[in-house]
Design an enzyme around this catalytic site. Sequence first.
Site, PDB file in Angstrom:
ATOM      1  N   ASN A   6      39.591   0.101 -16.335  1.00 28.84           N
ATOM      2  CA  ASN A   6      38.675  -0.659 -15.475  1.00 28.84           C
ATOM      3  C   ASN A   6      39.478  -1.586 -14.579  1.00 28.84           C
ATOM      4  O   ASN A   6      40.570  -2.029 -14.937  1.00 28.84           O
ATOM      5  CB  ASN A   6      37.703  -1.468 -16.347  1.00 28.84           C
ATOM      6  CG  ASN A   6      36.498  -1.942 -15.552  1.00 28.84           C
ATOM      7  OD1 ASN A   6      36.003  -1.222 -14.687  1.00 28.84           O
ATOM      8  ND2 ASN A   6      36.037  -3.140 -15.816  1.00 28.84           N
ATOM      9  N   ASP A  15      20.783   8.250 -21.446  1.00 33.59           N
ATOM     10  CA  ASP A  15      21.919   8.352 -20.509  1.00 33.59           C
ATOM     11  C   ASP A  15      23.093   8.967 -21.256  1.00 33.59           C
ATOM     12  O   ASP A  15      23.796   9.848 -20.752  1.00 33.59           O
ATOM     13  CB  ASP A  15      22.369   6.958 -20.033  1.00 33.59           C
ATOM     14  CG  ASP A  15      21.435   6.378 -18.979  1.00 33.59           C
ATOM     15  OD1 ASP A  15      20.723   7.155 -18.331  1.00 33.59           O
ATOM     16  OD2 ASP A  15      21.424   5.139 -18.816  1.00 33.59           O
ATOM     17  N   GLN A  49       0.832  -1.204   0.000  1.00 33.99           N
ATOM     18  CA  GLN A  49       0.000   0.000   0.000  1.00 33.99           C
ATOM     19  C   GLN A  49       0.876   1.267   0.000  1.00 33.99           C
ATOM     20  O   GLN A  49       1.770   1.385   0.833  1.00 33.99           O
ATOM     21  CB  GLN A  49      -0.810  -0.006   1.291  1.00 33.99           C
ATOM     22  CG  GLN A  49      -2.256   0.320   1.143  1.00 33.99           C
ATOM     23  CD  GLN A  49      -2.983   0.098   2.459  1.00 33.99           C
ATOM     24  OE1 GLN A  49      -2.509   0.482   3.532  1.00 33.99           O
ATOM     25  NE2 GLN A  49      -4.125  -0.530   2.384  1.00 33.99           N
ATOM     26  N   ALA A  77      33.551   0.037 -17.074  1.00 29.46           N
ATOM     27  CA  ALA A  77      33.173  -0.523 -18.378  1.00 29.46           C
ATOM     28  C   ALA A  77      31.792  -1.161 -18.307  1.00 29.46           C
ATOM     29  O   ALA A  77      31.465  -2.065 -19.068  1.00 29.46           O
ATOM     30  CB  ALA A  77      34.218  -1.559 -18.805  1.00 29.46           C
ATOM     31  N   GLN A  90      19.059  13.255 -18.747  1.00 34.03           N
ATOM     32  CA  GLN A  90      18.478  12.052 -19.351  1.00 34.03           C
ATOM     33  C   GLN A  90      16.961  12.046 -19.142  1.00 34.03           C
ATOM     34  O   GLN A  90      16.201  11.623 -20.012  1.00 34.03           O
ATOM     35  CB  GLN A  90      19.158  10.763 -18.868  1.00 34.03           C
ATOM     36  CG  GLN A  90      19.047  10.407 -17.391  1.00 34.03           C
ATOM     37  CD  GLN A  90      17.703   9.827 -16.983  1.00 34.03           C
ATOM     38  OE1 GLN A  90      17.015   9.241 -17.796  1.00 34.03           O
ATOM     39  NE2 GLN A  90      17.330  10.022 -15.729  1.00 34.03           N
ATOM     40  N   LYS A  96      18.392  -2.932 -18.999  1.00 31.99           N
ATOM     41  CA  LYS A  96      18.656  -2.045 -20.143  1.00 31.99           C
ATOM     42  C   LYS A  96      19.055  -2.824 -21.398  1.00 31.99           C
ATOM     43  O   LYS A  96      18.752  -2.403 -22.509  1.00 31.99           O
ATOM     44  CB  LYS A  96      19.743  -1.029 -19.800  1.00 31.99           C
ATOM     45  CG  LYS A  96      19.287   0.029 -18.807  1.00 31.99           C
ATOM     46  CD  LYS A  96      20.351   1.073 -18.574  1.00 31.99           C
ATOM     47  CE  LYS A  96      19.927   2.018 -17.469  1.00 31.99           C
ATOM     48  NZ  LYS A  96      20.868   3.094 -17.216  1.00 31.99           N
TER      49      LYS A  96
HETATM   50  P1  NAP Z   1      27.594  -1.299 -13.783  1.00 32.67           P
HETATM   51  O1  NAP Z   1      27.043  -1.655 -15.104  1.00 32.67           O
HETATM   52  O2  NAP Z   1      27.493  -2.263 -12.645  1.00 32.67           O
HETATM   53  O3  NAP Z   1      29.162  -0.934 -13.990  1.00 32.67           O
HETATM   54  C1  NAP Z   1      29.954  -0.516 -12.922  1.00 32.67           C
HETATM   55  C2  NAP Z   1      31.418  -0.415 -13.382  1.00 32.67           C
HETATM   56  O4  NAP Z   1      32.166   0.103 -12.288  1.00 32.67           O
HETATM   57  C3  NAP Z   1      32.039  -1.754 -13.752  1.00 32.67           C
HETATM   58  O5  NAP Z   1      32.949  -1.598 -14.821  1.00 32.67           O
HETATM   59  C4  NAP Z   1      32.776  -2.137 -12.480  1.00 32.67           C
HETATM   60  O6  NAP Z   1      33.936  -2.919 -12.685  1.00 32.67           O
HETATM   61  C5  NAP Z   1      33.208  -0.798 -11.952  1.00 32.67           C
HETATM   62  N1  NAP Z   1      33.335  -0.809 -10.488  1.00 32.67           N
HETATM   63  C6  NAP Z   1      32.351  -1.089  -9.595  1.00 32.67           C
HETATM   64  N2  NAP Z   1      32.834  -1.003  -8.340  1.00 32.67           N
HETATM   65  C7  NAP Z   1      34.140  -0.654  -8.450  1.00 32.67           C
HETATM   66  C8  NAP Z   1      35.184  -0.427  -7.510  1.00 32.67           C
HETATM   67  N3  NAP Z   1      34.971  -0.531  -6.182  1.00 32.67           N
HETATM   68  N4  NAP Z   1      36.407  -0.086  -7.979  1.00 32.67           N
HETATM   69  C9  NAP Z   1      36.637   0.015  -9.297  1.00 32.67           C
HETATM   70  N5  NAP Z   1      35.708  -0.211 -10.230  1.00 32.67           N
HETATM   71  C10 NAP Z   1      34.459  -0.533  -9.814  1.00 32.67           C
HETATM   72  O7  NAP Z   1      26.928   0.045 -13.230  1.00 32.67           O
HETATM   73  P2  NAP Z   1      26.390   1.304 -14.091  1.00 32.67           P
HETATM   74  O8  NAP Z   1      24.965   1.140 -14.392  1.00 32.67           O
HETATM   75  O9  NAP Z   1      27.328   1.561 -15.205  1.00 32.67           O
HETATM   76  O10 NAP Z   1      26.486   2.462 -12.997  1.00 32.67           O
HETATM   77  C11 NAP Z   1      27.743   2.916 -12.535  1.00 32.67           C
HETATM   78  C12 NAP Z   1      27.595   4.214 -11.733  1.00 32.67           C
HETATM   79  O11 NAP Z   1      27.036   5.227 -12.561  1.00 32.67           O
HETATM   80  C13 NAP Z   1      26.643   4.089 -10.536  1.00 32.67           C
HETATM   81  O12 NAP Z   1      27.162   4.830  -9.466  1.00 32.67           O
HETATM   82  C14 NAP Z   1      25.354   4.713 -11.038  1.00 32.67           C
HETATM   83  O13 NAP Z   1      24.599   5.274  -9.984  1.00 32.67           O
HETATM   84  C15 NAP Z   1      25.906   5.792 -11.951  1.00 32.67           C
HETATM   85  N6  NAP Z   1      24.933   6.159 -12.988  1.00 32.67           N
HETATM   86  C16 NAP Z   1      24.542   7.450 -13.001  1.00 32.67           C
HETATM   87  C17 NAP Z   1      23.639   7.856 -13.956  1.00 32.67           C
HETATM   88  C18 NAP Z   1      23.218   9.301 -13.956  1.00 32.67           C
HETATM   89  O14 NAP Z   1      22.211   9.618 -14.592  1.00 32.67           O
HETATM   90  N7  NAP Z   1      23.965  10.151 -13.315  1.00 32.67           N
HETATM   91  C19 NAP Z   1      23.121   6.956 -14.906  1.00 32.67           C
HETATM   92  C20 NAP Z   1      23.576   5.632 -14.866  1.00 32.67           C
HETATM   93  C21 NAP Z   1      24.488   5.247 -13.897  1.00 32.67           C
HETATM   94  P3  NAP Z   1      33.866  -4.449 -13.223  1.00 32.67           P
HETATM   95  O15 NAP Z   1      33.703  -4.334 -14.700  1.00 32.67           O
HETATM   96  O16 NAP Z   1      35.169  -4.990 -12.812  1.00 32.67           O
HETATM   97  O17 NAP Z   1      32.686  -5.065 -12.529  1.00 32.67           O
END
Ligand code: NAP
Length: 423
Positions: free
Chosen positions: A302, A246, A127, A280, A397, A208
């Site tokens: 990365n 995005d 709810q 990445a 976006q 996505k």
């Molecule tokens: P994702 O697909 O999970 O990708 C995350 C990337 O970051 C991967 O390449 C990952 O490495 C790397 N990573 C994660 N933790 C890490 C760490 N502790 N140290 C080094 N590298 C790390 O996530 P996403 O959707 O791209 O989102 C990533 C960020 O962008 C998030 O914080 C999200 O909130 C932000 N975002 C913002 C917007 C906006 O409108 N501002 C839109 C989309 C996303 P691996 O390849 O090794 O796993």
Amino acid sequence: MELGADFIDVELKAAPDFLPSLQEKKAAGCKIIVSNHNFETTPSSETIGSLIAQILSSGADVVKFVTTAQTITDVARVFQILSRCQGPTIALVMGQYGLISRLLSPKYGGFLTFGSLASGKESASGQPTLSDLNNIYGLRRINRQTKVYGLIGKPVGHSKSPLIHNAAFREIGYDGIYVPFLVDNVKDFLDTYNTPDFAGFSVTIPHKEAALKCCDEVDPLAKAIGAVNTIVRRKSDGKLIGYNTDCGGAISAIEDGLVGITGSTGESPLKGRCFVVIGAGGAGKALAYGARDKGCKVFIANRNYDRAKLLADSLGGEALSLEQLNTFQPPRGAILANTTSVGMHPNISETPLAKDALRNYSLVFDAVYTPINTRLLREAEECGAVIVSGFEMFARQAIQQFLHFTGVGAPEQLMRDILVRSL
Ligand code: NAP
């Protein structure tokens, strides 16, 4: 009843014991709701049809049936039944997947919906609060013509998108509602909610990439990225068209940041620059392809080097390990974009790259938007770089998405103000 209640709700099982005396004593104008609650499933249309017949034959003035959703497609069945009911009917679906039944039931002729007085005071699972029903979703405006938009994802409860899109619809007088769709299987969802009423969708983690495969047509840049975050149902033929705002949101914010340094020359200020992306994943891909499209030389760094290499190779860029990035010497005017979640709330003291390594960049962008001013951005600014926040990417976006949804320019300042207040 003696206090003059307008409605009295009696559970179907108890109806034979209470209804005869209630019918005798009730004041003129008092209506009896006879209700049935199924706390486990949403049965087949046939079973619900028999249940409604049973409720009606008990002498109900208002029929109420409440089921439980195992998945969001269960709710569509309830909407279909509700829209065929002749007399006053309340049809709701409990559970986290059932939230849309409470938001959209007026659209299908639902007699009324339920909200809790406050968060934590729910009388049934799933709810919303009365305040959210009124203030976010504008329940009183919903009618049979209202177009439905929403965010497909899992989870979706934390999203700010309903706040900004609903307020923007109201601001421009557009007859639409934007709801959270908690979805397990995006294909099943789109196959089920396939009428013109469901006019557009935002898409978030983890759907996505799967969503792109469900579209009939995909914008070329979104196709290259391999992900859509926006789907619009084309009015003329009902086809689903996919976009990636995005990418457009982030790239246009970075371009505007650069124009602040170089002034406007007519062509993209990104052209010919070195563009380093950290990460990445989904956001990394969107930024990398967007930058490549603008004529940048793209580097992907990365923690998983193989993943960086895969993305870099796919767009003619170069891969770096995070160690290499620490000593990387980009040419003058380079851009750095963090697309990892490093530095995101609650880990706000973290940063993806040491301050010393930031001195070589003219502009630093961070996709993280909670907090708006991350440690990376603060340190980059101290090093003299122009900074662009993930807040700009998020706001833009959504603004681009709104234009795809309605064909009308978004009330940008309102959307930004609401977003800032909500973070
Ligand atoms: P994702 O697909 O999970 O990708 C995350 C990337 O970051 C991967 O390449 C990952 O490495 C790397 N990573 C994660 N933790 C890490 C760490 N502790 N140290 C080094 N590298 C790390 O996530 P996403 O959707 O791209 O989102 C990533 C960020 O962008 C998030 O914080 C999200 O909130 C932000 N975002 C913002 C917007 C906006 O409108 N501002 C839109 C989309 C996303 P691996 O390849 O090794 O796993």
